[in-house]
Enzyme design. Structure first.
Site, PDB file in Angstrom:
ATOM      1  N   LYS A   1       0.101 -17.169   0.325  1.00  0.00           N
ATOM      2  CA  LYS A   1      -0.183 -16.103  -0.608  1.00  0.00           C
ATOM      3  C   LYS A   1      -0.709 -16.728  -2.010  1.00  0.00           C
ATOM      4  O   LYS A   1      -1.492 -15.968  -2.533  1.00  0.00           O
ATOM      5  CB  LYS A   1       1.172 -15.128  -0.665  1.00  0.00           C
ATOM      6  CG  LYS A   1       0.849 -14.101   0.100  1.00  0.00           C
ATOM      7  CD  LYS A   1       2.064 -12.894   0.031  1.00  0.00           C
ATOM      8  CE  LYS A   1       2.376 -12.445   1.499  1.00  0.00           C
ATOM      9  NZ  LYS A   1       3.808 -11.745   1.609  1.00  0.00           N
TER      10      LYS A   1
ATOM     11  N   LYS B   1      -1.119  21.404   4.669  1.00  0.00           N
ATOM     12  CA  LYS B   1      -0.397  20.550   5.634  1.00  0.00           C
ATOM     13  C   LYS B   1      -0.670  20.807   6.844  1.00  0.00           C
ATOM     14  O   LYS B   1      -1.022  21.663   7.575  1.00  0.00           O
ATOM     15  CB  LYS B   1       1.240  21.507   5.439  1.00  0.00           C
ATOM     16  CG  LYS B   1       2.347  20.913   6.294  1.00  0.00           C
ATOM     17  CD  LYS B   1       3.489  21.646   6.121  1.00  0.00           C
ATOM     18  CE  LYS B   1       4.706  21.021   6.975  1.00  0.00           C
ATOM     19  NZ  LYS B   1       5.654  21.780   7.142  1.00  0.00           N
TER      20      LYS B   1
ATOM     21  N   PRO C   1      -6.767  -1.715  -2.333  1.00  0.00           N
ATOM     22  CA  PRO C   1      -7.065  -2.957  -3.124  1.00  0.00           C
ATOM     23  C   PRO C   1      -6.098  -3.813  -3.363  1.00  0.00           C
ATOM     24  O   PRO C   1      -4.767  -3.083  -3.201  1.00  0.00           O
ATOM     25  CB  PRO C   1      -7.616  -2.459  -4.314  1.00  0.00           C
ATOM     26  CG  PRO C   1      -7.310  -0.793  -4.509  1.00  0.00           C
ATOM     27  CD  PRO C   1      -6.965  -0.383  -2.974  1.00  0.00           C
ATOM     28  N   ASP C   2      -6.184  -5.082  -3.355  1.00  0.00           N
ATOM     29  CA  ASP C   2      -4.881  -6.012  -3.654  1.00  0.00           C
ATOM     30  C   ASP C   2      -5.126  -6.199  -5.087  1.00  0.00           C
ATOM     31  O   ASP C   2      -5.649  -6.769  -5.594  1.00  0.00           O
ATOM     32  CB  ASP C   2      -5.156  -7.431  -2.611  1.00  0.00           C
ATOM     33  CG  ASP C   2      -3.816  -8.135  -2.839  1.00  0.00           C
ATOM     34  OD1 ASP C   2      -3.232  -8.301  -4.023  1.00  0.00           O
ATOM     35  OD2 ASP C   2      -3.376  -8.726  -1.946  1.00  0.00           O
TER      36      ASP C   2
ATOM     37  N   LYS D   1      -4.320 -15.624  -3.115  1.00  0.00           N
ATOM     38  CA  LYS D   1      -4.441 -14.574  -4.141  1.00  0.00           C
ATOM     39  C   LYS D   1      -4.605 -15.323  -5.383  1.00  0.00           C
ATOM     40  O   LYS D   1      -4.828 -14.731  -6.521  1.00  0.00           O
ATOM     41  CB  LYS D   1      -3.125 -13.815  -4.121  1.00  0.00           C
ATOM     42  CG  LYS D   1      -2.847 -12.906  -2.910  1.00  0.00           C
ATOM     43  CD  LYS D   1      -1.771 -11.755  -3.293  1.00  0.00           C
ATOM     44  CE  LYS D   1      -1.464 -11.226  -1.913  1.00  0.00           C
ATOM     45  NZ  LYS D   1      -0.947  -9.872  -1.900  1.00  0.00           N
TER      46      LYS D   1
ATOM     47  N   ASN E   1       7.548   2.909   1.439  1.00  0.00           N
ATOM     48  CA  ASN E   1       8.502   1.656   2.204  1.00  0.00           C
ATOM     49  C   ASN E   1       9.753   1.758   1.080  1.00  0.00           C
ATOM     50  O   ASN E   1       9.785   2.780   0.319  1.00  0.00           O
ATOM     51  CB  ASN E   1       7.648   0.468   1.602  1.00  0.00           C
ATOM     52  CG  ASN E   1       7.331   0.088   0.303  1.00  0.00           C
ATOM     53  OD1 ASN E   1       8.183   0.217  -0.562  1.00  0.00           O
ATOM     54  ND2 ASN E   1       5.912  -0.036   0.182  1.00  0.00           N
TER      55      ASN E   1
END
Ligand code: C5P
Length: 400
Positions: A337, A289, A305-306, A341, A210
């Site tokens: 959240k 590849k 995993p968080d 969490k 990202n």
């Protein structure tokens, strides 16, 4: 002295013979890592030219509140927001009187009212002017505002008098400016921070990732160290230099970050999850590849995993602070959240606004906790990081 590293110093120069020392002061502030922008009053320009200070600072010198060209380039509010510290050196008796009474009748006094950065002044004047009751009353009023007063020193003066009123030397002023950024709020506290993106391998040359730049996490690490903490910064791949006194651990993907965090948090009191961890990874990374073909291609992904949720689920959990980057329904998603969490604080920012958030140097956030919220308006990530560390350390000391 790294406390001035990347700090924005707005140097105000007022009219007195010590104005010539502003040239040396710019150099000393830069030696310690600061970026300097200069504002001069008309009287200051009688003692030293704007061109000299422009050449030394590398930035145009601001002289006039009502100059349309200067306002178009960097308006006074923008300039006030840019500053991490406003340092007025030399500060004349006249300037001190105007600052003490809250005037906004020129650019420098207006900036002093408009900024939320701390203000420091280095008085410089004849010893009799310094001793005068009016000046002393102004000094007392400024101290209560509060404005930091650097000096003055005692000694021989340009007018031939001997006494108090000499401006401190440039190096002393640079050191005092640096001290403004030191706090002891997190003395002896260990902080673990995650930063940057993670890369989830598809094959040896391709990955899913990202746009996180890591800037916010790195700025938080620097601010935490300056507040006295010992800091471990666990970062995905980013092109940023490690702030001084910060221990950096480099990881590539979410599983590596998870393992590094679970190990590091065993002895920490505060955890800040500023990394943009990839939520999914390919079930399997190809060993070689993958060859191009004209067929459609599917990559099966499994959730990562968080990390922060696992930290918050630990028995002896640290104060746990998360981030929520959202494009809509900021408050609602951030609060969801926070609860899901089991975080102590969540810092939410709107990533649909291109002037803040991912890759930008600025950010604006709202902090949510179970019983309240606080918005911090748009400013540089470095400045925002210091405000966030202050909020986090307030919260930490309230609970310990
Ligand atoms: O659920 P979301 O990814 O939006 O949550 C963001 C917060 O959770 C951030 O603090 C981020 O660092 C953390 N996080 C994490 N591990 C993940 C995903 C997010 O620690 N796998």
């Amino acid at each position: 002295m790294q406390q001035l590293n990347n700090k924005h110093i707005l140097l105000g120069v007022t009219g007195g013979i010590a104005a010539y020392k502003a040239a040396e002061l710019i150099r000393r502030l830069q030696d310690h890592g600061a970026e300097v922008r200069v504002v001069m009053t008309p009287a200051a320009q009688e003692f030293i030219t704007p061109l000299t200070l422009q050449a030394l600072s590398g930035n145009p010198v601001h002289t006039n509140l009502l100059d349309p060209a200067a306002e178009a380039a960097m308006g006074h509010i923008e300039l006030a927001r840019w500053a991490d510290l406003v340092l007025v050196a030399p500060a004349s008796a006249n300037f001190m009187a105007r600052l003490a009474s809250g005037r906004a009748d020129d650019l420098l006094t207006t900036l002093c009212l408009a900024t939320d950065a701390p203000i420091a002044i280095a008085p410089a004047m004849n010893q009799a002017m310094w001793r005068d009751t009016n000046t002393q009353q102004n000094i007392a009023a400024l101290k209560s505002k509060p404005v930091a007063i650097f000096g003055p020193a005692d000694g021989s003066q340009a007018c031939g008098d001997i006494g108090p009123g000499r401006m401190l030397e440039a190096e002393q002023l640079a050191e005092l400016a640096a001290q403004q950024f030191e706090s002891q709020a997190l003395d002896g506290v260990k902080v673990v921070i995650t930063a940057g993106p993670t890369r989830e391998a598809i094959d040896p040359v391709r990955y899913i990732s990202n746009h996180s730049s890591g800037k916010m996490g790195f700025a938080l690490a620097e601010a935490a160290v300056q507040a006295g903490a010992s800091v471990i910064l666990i970062t995905g791949p980013v092109a940023l230099t490690t702030p001084e006194r910060v221990e950096r651990i480099e990881v590539e993907n979410a599983l590596e970050m998870h393992a590094a965090v679970m190990d590091a948090i065993k002895t920490c009191q505060i955890f800040i999850g500023a990394a943009a961890v990839a939520d999914y990874r390919p079930v399997e990374a190809a060993a070689k590849k993958i060859k191009k073909s004209s067929d459609n291609m599917t990559i099966e992904l499994i959730p990562n995993p968080d990390i922060i949720a696992d930290v918050a689920a630990c028995e002896d959990k640290p104060l746990t602070v998360g981030f929520a980057a959202e494009t809509d329904n900021l408050a609602e998603y951030a609060r969801a959240k926070l609860e899901k969490k089991k975080l102590d604080l969540i810092i939410a920012n709107d990533v649909s606004n291109p002037s803040i958030g991912f890759n930008s140097d600025e950010n604006a956030v709202t902090i949510y906790w179970a019983a309240g919220e606080k918005t911090i308006p748009q400013s540089t990530k470095a400045k925002l990081a210091r405000q966030l560390i202050e909020e986090i350390s307030n919260r930490y000391s309230a609970e310990n």
